[in-house]
Write a protein that holds these residues in place. Structure first.
Motif, mmCIF file in Angstrom:
data_model
loop_
_atom_site.group_PDB
_atom_site.id
_atom_site.type_symbol
_atom_site.label_atom_id
_atom_site.label_comp_id
_atom_site.label_asym_id
_atom_site.label_seq_id
_atom_site.Cartn_x
_atom_site.Cartn_y
_atom_site.Cartn_z
ATOM 1 N N PHE A 295 0.823 -1.203 0.000
ATOM 2 C CA PHE A 295 0.000 0.000 0.000
ATOM 3 C C PHE A 295 0.862 1.261 0.000
ATOM 4 O O PHE A 295 0.501 2.269 0.574
ATOM 5 N N GLY A 296 2.003 1.211 -0.637
ATOM 6 C CA GLY A 296 2.908 2.342 -0.646
ATOM 7 C C GLY A 296 4.006 2.172 0.379
ATOM 8 O O GLY A 296 3.941 1.312 1.261
ATOM 9 N N PRO A 297 5.050 2.997 0.285
ATOM 10 C CA PRO A 297 6.201 2.853 1.182
ATOM 11 C C PRO A 297 5.854 3.095 2.641
ATOM 12 O O PRO A 297 5.079 3.990 2.969
ATOM 13 N N ILE A 298 6.443 2.288 3.512
ATOM 14 C CA ILE A 298 6.251 2.395 4.955
ATOM 15 C C ILE A 298 7.333 3.303 5.531
ATOM 16 O O ILE A 298 8.507 3.196 5.163
ATOM 17 N N SER A 299 6.947 4.208 6.421
ATOM 18 C CA SER A 299 7.917 5.080 7.078
ATOM 19 C C SER A 299 8.824 4.238 7.970
ATOM 20 O O SER A 299 8.339 3.384 8.718
ATOM 21 N N TYR A 300 10.128 4.503 7.900
ATOM 22 C CA TYR A 300 11.030 3.690 8.715
ATOM 23 C C TYR A 300 12.299 4.451 9.075
ATOM 24 O O TYR A 300 12.677 5.430 8.419
ATOM 25 N N TYR A 301 12.925 3.992 10.135
ATOM 26 C CA TYR A 301 14.278 4.392 10.480
ATOM 27 C C TYR A 301 15.197 3.255 10.055
ATOM 28 O O TYR A 301 14.951 2.091 10.402
ATOM 29 N N GLY A 302 16.224 3.586 9.314
ATOM 30 C CA GLY A 302 17.133 2.551 8.863
ATOM 31 C C GLY A 302 18.424 3.138 8.338
ATOM 32 O O GLY A 302 18.722 4.320 8.525
ATOM 33 N N VAL A 303 19.193 2.291 7.674
ATOM 34 C CA VAL A 303 20.505 2.646 7.143
ATOM 35 C C VAL A 303 20.413 2.734 5.630
ATOM 36 O O VAL A 303 19.908 1.814 4.975
ATOM 37 N N ASP A 304 20.892 3.829 5.064
ATOM 38 C CA ASP A 304 20.831 4.022 3.627
ATOM 39 C C ASP A 304 21.664 2.955 2.907
ATOM 40 O O ASP A 304 22.808 2.680 3.285
ATOM 41 N N ASP A 305 21.061 2.340 1.894
ATOM 42 C CA ASP A 305 21.750 1.348 1.050
ATOM 43 C C ASP A 305 22.329 0.209 1.885
ATOM 44 O O ASP A 305 23.406 -0.321 1.586
ATOM 45 N N VAL A 306 21.585 -0.201 2.914
ATOM 46 C CA VAL A 306 22.131 -1.131 3.901
ATOM 47 C C VAL A 306 22.486 -2.493 3.314
ATOM 48 O O VAL A 306 23.511 -3.083 3.671
ATOM 49 N N PHE A 307 21.683 -3.009 2.408
ATOM 50 C CA PHE A 307 21.916 -4.366 1.909
ATOM 51 C C PHE A 307 23.176 -4.440 1.041
ATOM 52 O O PHE A 307 23.966 -5.365 1.167
ATOM 53 N N ALA A 308 23.355 -3.465 0.168
ATOM 54 C CA ALA A 308 24.559 -3.446 -0.664
ATOM 55 C C ALA A 308 25.805 -3.257 0.194
ATOM 56 O O ALA A 308 26.851 -3.879 -0.058
ATOM 57 N N ARG A 309 25.715 -2.417 1.222
ATOM 58 C CA ARG A 309 26.872 -2.175 2.085
ATOM 59 C C ARG A 309 27.237 -3.430 2.883
ATOM 60 O O ARG A 309 28.410 -3.796 2.991
ATOM 61 N N LEU A 310 26.224 -4.089 3.450
ATOM 62 C CA LEU A 310 26.488 -5.318 4.194
ATOM 63 C C LEU A 310 27.067 -6.395 3.287
ATOM 64 O O LEU A 310 28.024 -7.088 3.648
ATOM 65 N N SER A 311 26.489 -6.539 2.106
ATOM 66 C CA SER A 311 26.962 -7.557 1.172
ATOM 67 C C SER A 311 28.420 -7.331 0.813
ATOM 68 O O SER A 311 29.225 -8.276 0.764
ATOM 69 N N SER A 312 28.789 -6.092 0.578
ATOM 70 C CA SER A 312 30.165 -5.780 0.224
ATOM 71 C C SER A 312 31.134 -6.162 1.349
ATOM 72 O O SER A 312 32.212 -6.719 1.096
ATOM 73 N N ILE A 313 30.736 -5.897 2.594
ATOM 74 C CA ILE A 313 31.584 -6.238 3.741
ATOM 75 C C ILE A 313 31.714 -7.751 3.885
ATOM 76 O O ILE A 313 32.804 -8.287 4.097
ATOM 77 N N ILE A 314 30.599 -8.455 3.784
ATOM 78 C CA ILE A 314 30.591 -9.909 3.967
ATOM 79 C C ILE A 314 31.434 -10.597 2.899
ATOM 80 O O ILE A 314 32.278 -11.456 3.190
ATOM 81 N N ILE A 315 31.219 -10.209 1.638
ATOM 82 C CA ILE A 315 31.960 -10.841 0.550
ATOM 83 C C ILE A 315 33.433 -10.440 0.599
ATOM 84 O O ILE A 315 34.329 -11.259 0.329
#
Length: 345
Positions: A295-315
């Protein structure tokens, strides 16, 4: 000619190398999870080796390979659950990025990460529940001493040692979410999962504690009565949210413990016929993947581009483990307004 599957077990790495016209060392690099190395040759060379392996029916002995190279060809994500859209999104990101390095992605959907990883031959592992299980910090240190796996700890309490640490605490974000909603509402509540399987239960969890502190600092309470605990899991949260929104104590402002709860609450509001954000405002603590927002984007507190950043660190940790000291990666949280709060209007 394709090798008869009945005798595929007799195919050796030397056979593959001969068929591809490369050295045994090059074939080994390509097929052992080290294809991202320059020693594996060009993209065309890698393609020839993989084609030869497929034609001959070559199946590498992963155990022997790991004993020889210290690499098992995989990254383990110890996520504890598959119910959270955040976990699914991270898995998708790591899977896509890891394939370019000839690494497979495995998910551990329980919290027995120490028992599994201490006997595994993984190239890398991302451990998420260190702060929430008994003896988590000591287990992480023991794991690092006992394995060659490139480890990344997701922890607000640990410092880097022989492994990287991602520090991403939502405590300040929860205080800000509470204050943001409290400006417009006399009563702000938290939707939280039942964490009875963890030490101390729900109220010992860092997110719940941060919410309780925010309520007490504002003079609201009793703070514990502002936390609405429901069974864990998306479906059970949805059913419990429907009941909550249909009852006499229907909330007007909610901080959701995690993303999947925010999705369930939004679906429950639509089912009950409650207007969002006019009659119900809520904020997710943690990113909500776009494919979960019906139903549209949910308001949230989070980290910008978090998945790409985590993936880069893990790999990065999985592919470069040669005596590299641990690194601290600090992620700052910010607010992303969506359609579940009035900030977007």
């Amino acid at each position: 000619m394709t090798r008869d599957p009945a005798v595929a077990g007799t195919v050796t790495l030397a056979d593959v190398a001969r068929a591809a016209g490369v050295s045994v060392a090059t074939a080994s690099f390509v097929l052992s999870g080290r294809g991202g190395s320059r020693s594996a040759g060009s993209a065309a060379t890698k393609a020839k080796v993989r084609e030869a392996a497929a034609e001959l029916g070559y199946v590498p002995n992963r155990h022997a390979q790991a004993m020889r190279t210290g690499r098992g060809g995989g990254i383990v994500l110890t996520l504890g659950t598959l119910d959270d859209p955040w976990a699914v999104q991270l898995t998708s990101q790591v899977r896509d990025d890891a394939l370019a390095h000839d690494l497979s992605t495995l998910v551990l959907a329980d919290e027995r990460w120490f028992e599994y990883l201490v006997g595994a031959s993984a190239d890398g592992a991302f451990v998420t529940s260190i702060d929430f299980v008994d003896g988590g910090v000591e287990r992480m240190r023991r794991l690092a001493a006992a394995t060659q796996t490139g480890l990344v700890a997701f922890s607000a309490v640990m410092e880097p040692e022989s492994f990287d640490v991602v520090s991403s605490t939502p405590v300040l974000a929860i205080h800000r979410a509470y204050a943001r909603l409290r400006e417009r509402h006399d009563r702000v509540q938290m939707l939280a999962p039942d964490l009875g399987h963890r030490a101390g239960g729900t109220f010992a969890n860092a997110r719940a504690r941060a919410f309780l502190d925010a309520a007490r600092e504002t003079g609201d309470g009793p703070a514990e009565q502002l936390v609405h605990v429901v069974p864990g899991g998306s479906h059970d949260t949805y059913l419990a949210a429907v009941e909550w929104l249909s009852g006499p104590d229907r909330p007007e402002a909610v901080v959701c413990h995690t993303g999947y709860q925010a999705v369930a609450l939004r679906l429950a509001a639509a089912r009950v016929g409650i207007s969002v954000p006019e009659d119900l405002e809520f904020i997710s603590i943690g990113d909500v993947p776009a494919n979960s927002e019906f139903f549209g984007p949910i308001s949230y507190y989070g980290v910008d581009d978090v998945f790409a950043r985590l993936s880069s660190i893990i790999i990065g940790r999985a592919t470069d483990r040669e005596d590299r000291p641990g690194v601290l990666h600090s992620f700052d949280w910010e607010f992303f307004p969506g359609t579940t709060t009035r900030d977007h209007e």
